[in-house]
Design a protein around this motif. Sequence first.
Motif, short mmCIF file in Angstrom:
data_model
loop_
_atom_site.label_atom_id
_atom_site.label_comp_id
_atom_site.label_asym_id
_atom_site.label_seq_id
_atom_site.Cartn_x
_atom_site.Cartn_y
_atom_site.Cartn_z
N TYR A 226 0.85 -1.19 0.00
CA TYR A 226 0.00 0.00 0.00
C TYR A 226 0.88 1.24 0.00
N TRP A 227 0.54 2.19 -0.86
CA TRP A 227 1.25 3.46 -0.94
C TRP A 227 0.45 4.50 -0.14
N ILE A 228 1.12 5.17 0.80
CA ILE A 228 0.48 6.13 1.68
C ILE A 228 0.84 7.54 1.23
N TYR A 229 -0.18 8.38 1.05
CA TYR A 229 0.04 9.76 0.60
C TYR A 229 -0.54 10.73 1.63
N SER A 230 0.19 11.83 1.84
CA SER A 230 -0.24 12.86 2.78
C SER A 230 0.10 14.23 2.19
N SER A 231 -0.84 15.17 2.31
CA SER A 231 -0.60 16.51 1.78
C SER A 231 -1.36 17.53 2.63
N MET A 232 -0.68 18.61 3.01
CA MET A 232 -1.33 19.67 3.78
C MET A 232 -2.10 20.59 2.82
N LEU A 233 -3.33 20.92 3.17
CA LEU A 233 -4.16 21.77 2.34
C LEU A 233 -3.97 23.24 2.69
N LEU A 234 -4.12 24.09 1.69
CA LEU A 234 -4.13 25.52 1.91
C LEU A 234 -5.50 25.94 2.43
N GLU A 235 -5.59 27.15 2.97
CA GLU A 235 -6.86 27.61 3.54
C GLU A 235 -7.94 27.72 2.48
N ASN A 236 -7.56 28.00 1.22
CA ASN A 236 -8.55 28.14 0.16
C ASN A 236 -8.76 26.86 -0.63
N ASP A 237 -8.21 25.75 -0.17
CA ASP A 237 -8.41 24.45 -0.82
C ASP A 237 -9.73 23.84 -0.36
N ASP A 238 -10.78 24.14 -1.09
CA ASP A 238 -12.11 23.64 -0.74
C ASP A 238 -12.64 22.76 -1.86
N ARG A 239 -13.53 21.86 -1.53
CA ARG A 239 -14.18 21.00 -2.51
C ARG A 239 -15.27 21.79 -3.23
N THR A 240 -15.22 21.78 -4.55
CA THR A 240 -16.26 22.45 -5.33
C THR A 240 -17.48 21.57 -5.50
N ASN A 241 -17.33 20.28 -5.27
CA ASN A 241 -18.41 19.32 -5.46
C ASN A 241 -18.15 18.14 -4.56
N MET A 242 -19.15 17.68 -3.82
CA MET A 242 -18.95 16.58 -2.88
C MET A 242 -18.63 15.27 -3.59
N ALA A 243 -18.89 15.20 -4.89
CA ALA A 243 -18.56 13.99 -5.65
C ALA A 243 -17.11 14.00 -6.12
N VAL A 244 -16.44 15.15 -5.97
CA VAL A 244 -15.07 15.30 -6.47
C VAL A 244 -14.13 15.46 -5.29
N PHE A 245 -13.00 14.79 -5.35
CA PHE A 245 -12.02 14.84 -4.26
C PHE A 245 -10.66 15.23 -4.88
N LEU A 246 -10.28 16.43 -4.93
CA LEU A 246 -10.75 17.62 -4.25
C LEU A 246 -11.41 18.56 -5.25
N ARG A 247 -10.66 18.88 -6.31
CA ARG A 247 -11.16 19.69 -7.43
C ARG A 247 -10.56 19.12 -8.71
N SER A 248 -11.09 19.57 -9.85
CA SER A 248 -10.58 19.05 -11.12
C SER A 248 -9.12 19.44 -11.36
N ASP A 249 -8.66 20.52 -10.74
CA ASP A 249 -7.26 20.92 -10.89
C ASP A 249 -6.38 20.39 -9.76
N LYS A 250 -6.99 19.66 -8.82
CA LYS A 250 -6.22 19.06 -7.72
C LYS A 250 -6.95 17.78 -7.31
N ILE A 251 -6.74 16.74 -8.11
CA ILE A 251 -7.44 15.47 -7.91
C ILE A 251 -6.63 14.58 -6.96
N MET A 252 -7.28 14.13 -5.89
CA MET A 252 -6.57 13.40 -4.85
C MET A 252 -7.14 12.00 -4.60
N ASN A 253 -7.92 11.47 -5.52
CA ASN A 253 -8.42 10.11 -5.34
C ASN A 253 -8.20 9.26 -6.59
N THR A 254 -7.17 9.60 -7.37
CA THR A 254 -6.70 8.75 -8.45
C THR A 254 -5.21 8.54 -8.27
#
Length: 355
Positions: A226-254
């Motif tokens: 298993y590969w483990i990934y960790s990343s600290m988010l910026l204050e303005n890093d918000d989800r634009t859609n609950m179906a998307v993790f996180l945004r189309s320009d910052k995809i964190m579930n592929t």
Amino acid sequence: RVRFVGKDSMLKFFPAMASMAFLMVLPLLLVVSAQDLSSVCTHEEYDNVAPALEVTDGETVFVNIKRNQTHRWFYRSYNVTTMNQPDEFRKVIINLEPCKGVVYLFVRKTRRCYPNPYSCIDITEGSEFKEASACTWTHFLSEIDGSRDGTPTFFEVPLSSTKYFLSVYATEDSAYTLTVLADIGAFPRPGGNGRITARQLTELEVQISWDEADFIPKGITNVKQYWIYSSMLLENDDRTNMAVFLRSDKIMNTVCGLQNNTDREFKIVPAAECSNGKCNATIDGVITDKRYIFNVVAESERGHKMAYAGLIMRTDWEVIRQAASDKTLQVVGAVSGSVLGMVVIIYFLMLKLYG
């Protein structure tokens, strides 16, 4: 019913039979050879449609794609072993994962033309149009209404054809990986529907937990690591859609999205370290009162990878060194002092009265 004839009869009639068979097949051969799909599949000749390339079974390709461009892929499988699987296992996996941007997958089986995304999508400013029911030459397609832009498309469909024609379309400059696999038992499936949990152990440490990946059918391969990934988010890093993790320009579930948006994996956990279907990993060096993304990628011994759903967590660690706040302690001290003073005064009064 099959009827056999003697050797002499076969030799006698063979030339005539061969001639008749040839004459019967010849018109069909002429029709096939004369068939020209260019007049039917005109969309394949558009300037923004790339030449068709073959993707082999079990291969994962990584490609950059421009806005309003279509890539064409061709897949074929003549694996008799796979074809002889029971119906519930005789399937093919087609997995499109965006690394960044928005990409849609369109699938047609058996025969050309390639699916035509332009029949149901128009991203021209002022005349935007997306209608799945209008897509031509298409049997399966991604959700194109915008509700799942930036999410992967995972198809597991019956292997009812030896040929599949795929079109990948981008609504913006993007990058993606495409995997096609008929041996579905070699592909890892995240356990617990990809759910990850986390708890803070100390001020600088977080422990994440997840269920072991599984395979359907079992027995083809096992989880390697298993590969483990960790990343600290910026204050303005918000989800634009609950179906998307996180945004189309910052995809964190592929898989490729995690590789793009992190410097490297935090650590690798061998599958042997998991116990009773559960796996754990400790991540140190976190900062208090910050939001973090944690995710896990399962890798099979056959080299196929699949990401879990991911988790966003805000670290919060406070060491309590007193039983109450300073204000509360001040009030308690004042009341206690007053009570003690009253006791002393009453004591001296009683001494004075009773000697």
